[in-house]
Structures are given as C-alpha cells and as structure tokens.
Design a protein around this motif. Sequence first.
Motif, short mmCIF file in Angstrom:
data_model
loop_
_atom_site.label_atom_id
_atom_site.label_comp_id
_atom_site.label_asym_id
_atom_site.label_seq_id
_atom_site.Cartn_x
_atom_site.Cartn_y
_atom_site.Cartn_z
N SER A 234 -12.24 2.42 15.11
CA SER A 234 -13.02 1.71 14.09
C SER A 234 -14.44 1.62 14.67
O SER A 234 -15.22 1.63 13.81
CB SER A 234 -12.34 0.17 13.99
OG SER A 234 -12.38 -0.29 15.39
N ASN A 242 -10.77 4.54 7.51
CA ASN A 242 -9.97 3.84 6.97
C ASN A 242 -8.66 3.59 7.30
O ASN A 242 -7.92 4.33 7.88
CB ASN A 242 -9.73 4.42 5.34
CG ASN A 242 -11.09 4.66 4.50
OD1 ASN A 242 -11.55 3.78 4.15
ND2 ASN A 242 -11.19 5.92 4.32
N ILE A 244 -5.06 2.07 6.32
CA ILE A 244 -4.19 1.63 5.52
C ILE A 244 -2.61 1.21 5.98
O ILE A 244 -1.98 1.92 6.46
CB ILE A 244 -4.11 2.65 4.44
CG1 ILE A 244 -5.68 3.25 3.97
CG2 ILE A 244 -3.14 2.27 3.01
CD1 ILE A 244 -5.33 4.42 2.98
N PRO A 245 -2.34 -0.13 5.57
CA PRO A 245 -0.89 -0.49 5.97
C PRO A 245 0.09 0.28 5.47
O PRO A 245 0.01 0.33 4.19
CB PRO A 245 -1.21 -2.02 5.99
CG PRO A 245 -2.10 -2.20 4.89
CD PRO A 245 -3.07 -1.04 4.97
N THR A 261 -2.15 2.52 -5.80
CA THR A 261 -3.10 1.71 -6.64
C THR A 261 -2.53 1.10 -7.67
O THR A 261 -1.35 1.31 -8.29
CB THR A 261 -4.37 2.72 -6.98
OG1 THR A 261 -3.74 3.74 -8.03
CG2 THR A 261 -4.40 3.67 -5.61
N ILE A 283 -0.21 1.86 10.86
CA ILE A 283 -1.64 2.01 9.94
C ILE A 283 -1.74 3.22 9.84
O ILE A 283 -1.91 4.07 10.88
CB ILE A 283 -2.53 1.07 10.79
CG1 ILE A 283 -2.35 -0.29 11.15
CG2 ILE A 283 -4.05 1.36 10.16
CD1 ILE A 283 -2.20 -1.11 9.88
N THR A 321 -9.03 0.78 -4.11
CA THR A 321 -8.19 0.09 -3.43
C THR A 321 -6.92 0.80 -3.35
O THR A 321 -6.31 1.19 -4.27
CB THR A 321 -8.06 -1.31 -3.98
OG1 THR A 321 -9.05 -2.10 -4.04
CG2 THR A 321 -6.90 -2.06 -3.49
N ASN A 323 -2.87 0.53 -1.42
CA ASN A 323 -1.89 -0.43 -0.61
C ASN A 323 -2.92 -1.71 -0.35
O ASN A 323 -2.53 -2.37 0.63
CB ASN A 323 -1.57 0.16 0.66
CG ASN A 323 -0.66 1.15 0.33
OD1 ASN A 323 -0.16 1.67 -0.83
ND2 ASN A 323 0.35 1.52 1.40
N GLY A 324 -3.40 -2.12 -1.49
CA GLY A 324 -4.21 -3.57 -1.26
C GLY A 324 -5.41 -3.61 -0.10
O GLY A 324 -5.75 -4.64 -0.03
N THR A 325 -5.69 -2.36 0.08
CA THR A 325 -6.84 -2.17 1.11
C THR A 325 -7.93 -1.31 0.59
O THR A 325 -7.74 -0.31 -0.14
CB THR A 325 -6.46 -1.49 2.43
OG1 THR A 325 -5.22 -2.55 2.77
CG2 THR A 325 -7.56 -1.47 3.57
N LYS A 326 -9.12 -1.93 0.85
CA LYS A 326 -10.40 -1.31 0.43
C LYS A 326 -10.65 0.00 1.26
O LYS A 326 -10.22 0.16 2.24
CB LYS A 326 -11.73 -2.09 0.63
CG LYS A 326 -11.90 -3.13 -0.50
CD LYS A 326 -12.45 -2.56 -1.76
CE LYS A 326 -12.85 -3.56 -2.66
NZ LYS A 326 -11.54 -4.40 -3.10
N VAL A 327 -10.51 1.14 0.44
CA VAL A 327 -10.68 2.31 1.00
C VAL A 327 -12.02 3.26 0.69
O VAL A 327 -12.29 3.12 -0.59
CB VAL A 327 -9.58 3.26 0.66
CG1 VAL A 327 -9.63 4.85 1.14
CG2 VAL A 327 -8.23 2.79 1.34
#
Length: 384
Positions: A234, A242, A244-245, A261, A283, A321, A323-327
């Motif tokens: 990070s 990115n 992503i869980p 998505t 992750i 988005t 898996n509910g995560t901003k990418v």
Amino acid sequence: MATLELRNVNKTYGSGLPDTLKDIQLKIAEGEFLILVGPSGCGKSTLMNCIAGLENISGGAILVDDADISQMSPKDRDIAMVFQSYALYPTMTVRQNIEFGLKIRKVPKAQIDQEVERVAKLLQIEHLLARKPGQLSGGQQQRVAMGRALARRPKIYLFDEPLSNLDAKLRVEMRTEMKLMHQRLKTTTVYVTHDQIEAMTLGDKVAVMKDGIIQQFGTPKEIYSEPANLFVASFIGSPPMNFIPVKPAGGRGRWHVPLATDLGQLSLPLAAGDADLDQRELILGLRPEQLALAAEGDSAVLQARVEVTEPTGPDTLIFVTINGTKVCCRLAPDLAPAVGEMLKLSFDAGKALLFDAKTGERLARESKTPAEGSAGNVAQFRGR
C-alpha cells in the motif's frame, strides 16, 4: 567508497519505553544508493542519526568497511550529512559555507580553493559563491548544503529528506540532479524520505520501515512487484495497489476467486498448487495498470460501471466497485470511458498477489508454470 552494515541495531530512549529501532539489519555495497522510506515516525531519521553518530545506539553494531564505528564520535566517522533544514551559516557567503568544514580540519588553502571550485562546478553554483544564504532560493540553498558535504570527500553521504522543503517542480529537477551526481561520484549514500516516488526513482536498494522495523529490503523492482506484506504494497506505488477482499473457492490445485460488480461476475483462476485456500479470508492485490480494457478473445473479463474519472495527463484513472471495494484502473486518456458508462475489464492475473487478511503477509508464488490446459494467465501461489 565504502561498505555499510547495520547488525541488529536497536534504539530505545528509556526503560519501559518501546524500542524506536528494532533489530535493524542492512548491508549495502560500495557505491550503492540506499533509500530509507516510510511514514512519519517510523524511525528512519533516528536510524540516519545513529549512522552519523548524532545519537547512540542501544544495541547492535554499525560497521563501515567491516570496522565497528558504533562508539566513534561523529567527527571521526568520515561521514557527511545533509539536513532537511540545510543548516547553512547565514552570515557566511556560499564560498565560506563550503570552506568551513575544510578549514576546521586544517586543509591547506590551495586544496580548499580547489575543492570549492570542484563542487561549485559540479552543482552549477559558481555564480553564487559571493552571495549569502538569505539571497538564495530554496533550491540554491539545497545545492550549497550538498556542496558543503561534497567538499569533504567522505566515505559515506547521508541525506535526511533534503528535498522536502522544495516545491513540486523543483523537487523533480533536484531528484534528477542527485541521481546524476551519484552516478558521477559513485559514493556510498543513504537517503531518508517519506516520498515513495523518490524511493523508487533514486535508490539502488530500498528499505521500507514501519514502527522501527524494516518491513522489506530489496531493489525498487522487487519492492514494487513482490511486496512482502499489505503495508509495503500500500505504501509503494502511485496510485496505490488495489486490495479486493476475496474468499477462494475450488480445490486440488484448481482454485479461483469470485469477483462481482453490479453488472456481472467473474471467477478469476489461481494456480495454487497444493495450498489450502478453502474459505480463507484473503486480499487480492492488483496494481492499477494490471486492469485494462478487455480485447477480443480475453478470457478473464468483468463488466463494471465507471463511477469516477481522474485525468492526470498521460493517464486517466478510472474507479469502479468490485466486491464492494473501490478499485482504480489506469487507462490511456483516449480510451477512458465517461462517468456512468459501462466498460469491460480484463485482469493480468499472472501478476496478481494474495495476502492473508489477518496477518497481512503475502502468500508466496509457486515457481512452477501453470499446468497444461489451464485457462489464460493465472496467478500461482503456495501456502505458508
């Protein structure tokens, strides 16, 4: 030139207080440029001061050319340091500032004059020698501070965030000049910064620090492509990686991770060998450049809706988005869709990374190639 080695270096400021530096082990070869990088408070400047002798270590040893200098005074270490604040004498001219350290060491005047002319030419400050620091710009003062260190011809140079007081444009220019200077002088150098771009562009080797611990030590390419953990992944890279869980599904070496998505789903294949990934919380790490617009025939494709665009000039950053995560995806400006449009993304799964969600550690890659008949480029991992 000189080698520099830190053996199990520790630093604490008192009984009952946590260690500021914890078991630091580093070794750099003659002429190498080492970057110490990390967030504020990670211990990098403390480590620099310990190398210079401005602070005593609490344990371990510091060696230059295999000789232990841990107990030597700063003046006997043959190390020159450039500070963030430049620390120029305001009542002295540029020439006098550069000369000062040489005069203290009682260097002959003819040699002093020769050294001043040498570093002034090297740093292109010949026309500033008669001026005082108050008459100089920030970039010029930084050059003078460097010139004072260069005039000594020490075994090792230390730079403590020397560019942080400069504006963005001048910082880029000085970064290039410092790299050219090191290529000419080939003197062993340690450089402290919190700027990961400086770390990636300047260093032969990079040590990423957090909470007084070296999280990873390697070349810039190794740090970027194979980060040891979530923190390194990070911290290094702009835009950052990115995360992503995911929860892998499958088994017997045929694992995949579901990505979704609001417009579709994808099962991204992983060649995980015999690793037990079933229902583990992981992750998935992907750099923005590892997501691209899908081409005809791509096997790993996912539809998504553009939520935000950030034009940067040479690239346009697209945010979706998954898996509910901003990418974040890095695309060429002429290919970037507008906000609200649908796009088809392909994934460079061969460069995908997996991290344990609980420990933050990266799962090691398999060295073997995917089995014959596996679909497309797949990421290969083994358990720890």
